[in-house]
Write an enzyme that holds these catalytic residues in place. Sequence first.
Site, PDB file in Angstrom:
ATOM      1  N   GLU A 244      13.229   1.298  37.545  1.00 41.17           N
ATOM      2  CA  GLU A 244      13.770   0.419  38.889  1.00 41.17           C
ATOM      3  C   GLU A 244      14.622   0.866  39.578  1.00 41.17           C
ATOM      4  O   GLU A 244      14.749   1.003  40.834  1.00 41.17           O
ATOM      5  CB  GLU A 244      13.792  -0.888  38.243  1.00 41.17           C
ATOM      6  CG  GLU A 244      14.386  -2.066  39.316  1.00 41.17           C
ATOM      7  CD  GLU A 244      14.261  -3.497  38.898  1.00 41.17           C
ATOM      8  OE1 GLU A 244      13.960  -3.805  37.662  1.00 41.17           O
ATOM      9  OE2 GLU A 244      14.972  -4.314  39.673  1.00 41.17           O
ATOM     10  N   GLY A 341      27.479   1.912  69.402  1.00 32.16           N
ATOM     11  CA  GLY A 341      28.213   0.816  70.243  1.00 32.16           C
ATOM     12  C   GLY A 341      27.478  -0.557  70.233  1.00 32.16           C
ATOM     13  O   GLY A 341      26.977  -0.710  69.440  1.00 32.16           O
TER      14      GLY A 341
END
Length: 381
Positions: A244, A341
């Site tokens: 996992e 940005g």
Amino acid sequence: MRRSLFEPEHDAFRDMVRGFMERHVAGRHADWEKAGIVDRDVWIEAGKQGLLGMDVPEEYGGGGVADFRYHVVLDEEVTKAGASGLGFGLHNDIVAPYLLGLGTDEQKARWLPPFCAGETITAIAMSEPGAGSDLQAIRTHARRDGGDWVLSGAKTFITNGINADLVLVVAKTDPEADGARGLSLLAVERGMAGFERGRNLDKIGLKAQDTAELFFDEVRIPATNLVGGENRGFVHLVENLPQERLSIAVAAVAACEKVLELTLDYVKGRQAFGRPVGSFQHNRFVLAEIATQTTVARTYVDECIRQHLRGQLTVSDAAMAKWWTTDLQNKVADACLQLHGGYGYMSEYGVSKAWLDGRVQAIYGGTNEIMKEIVGRGLGL
Ligand SMILES: Cc1cc2nc3c(=O)[nH]c(=O)nc-3n(C[C@H](O)[C@H](O)[C@H](O)COP(=O)(O)OP(=O)(O)OC[C@H]3O[C@@H](n4cnc5c(N)ncnc54)[C@H](O)[C@@H]3O)c2cc1C
């Protein structure tokens, strides 16, 4: 850096998975995000294409090839497609090993054909409102009553929780046993009396993934639905958790690569002060660091995959891979969002989704703090 992990047959499988993503997922995922769940028919389609149970023997309808690299390819392509609602990784990488490794012939004959066909969606339920990292605190319990188990309790944060038809529930079956001992795995099936779903939880990311609460009120489960040994649940979990964690690490590195790709594309096009923002030395250094760290992470994870193919991946190695790559994934997503940005803060840009979807990687599958506990214990501390 050129990868040496795969053979031509894995590359062909990757092309097929990409085609599947384009045809059956890309145009629908945004709707699934709004709905908070994927449509079941995508599971059926995945079953038809051989994307479920690749390592399940052919007699049960699976691919019949026990080669974890096929799982790696699928996990990487699901991540790169941003298809974070598809719980295929949980089904293939996390639940299948319990059914394959611990299931009786009768259980395999009953559950694996619909598992591979996408008709039976699976989940595993360990976490509870009062027990996540600390499995000793599990309260869900089952007692024997004649030939049946009678299960009561509550689970939370369960991936595929709404869609699941078969849930492996971790329950205390020996109330006298200390700590995490005395746990067993019971397979609860859709429609069993007393088995109810709670909320499909509202999350900050993985919006198309149904992560749910499950409730069990005196659910009568035939003894033939005990998976693995009675009171051996903790041992079974410990044996299966490295795979996992490796899967989580595989997805983490794929996410870093995808976000880097998106961001390189963006910073080459976006202009500021008369030049592309990627050409400023600071930004070039940030991206150079990300490219370097991602390549180092890829190299370590590929080696973990090789060790796993040989049956030699240790609990500690998997824990290192899980914490380090998911930490990196979050750092990379954050730096790349900054490089976009204001556009990075807009939902329509892939980087914002990557930032939100990636956050949980440091939490589930055992938190990164628990991973460091495991690594520390491996050092004899
Ligand atoms: C989207 C999502 C999907 C999930 N899917 C599943 C699923 O399918 N099945 C399932 O069973 N569970 C699932 N989980 C649950 C997940 O595995 C748990 O949230 C996780 O193990 C942490 O448990 P907790 O939330 O109870 O946190 P807690 O255990 O309460 O931890 C809180 C904080 O304390 C820290 N902490 C705890 N113990 C220690 C310690 N000994 N040393 C240092 N720090 C410690 C933790 O690292 C964490 O930062 C999912 C969770 C999410 C968010």
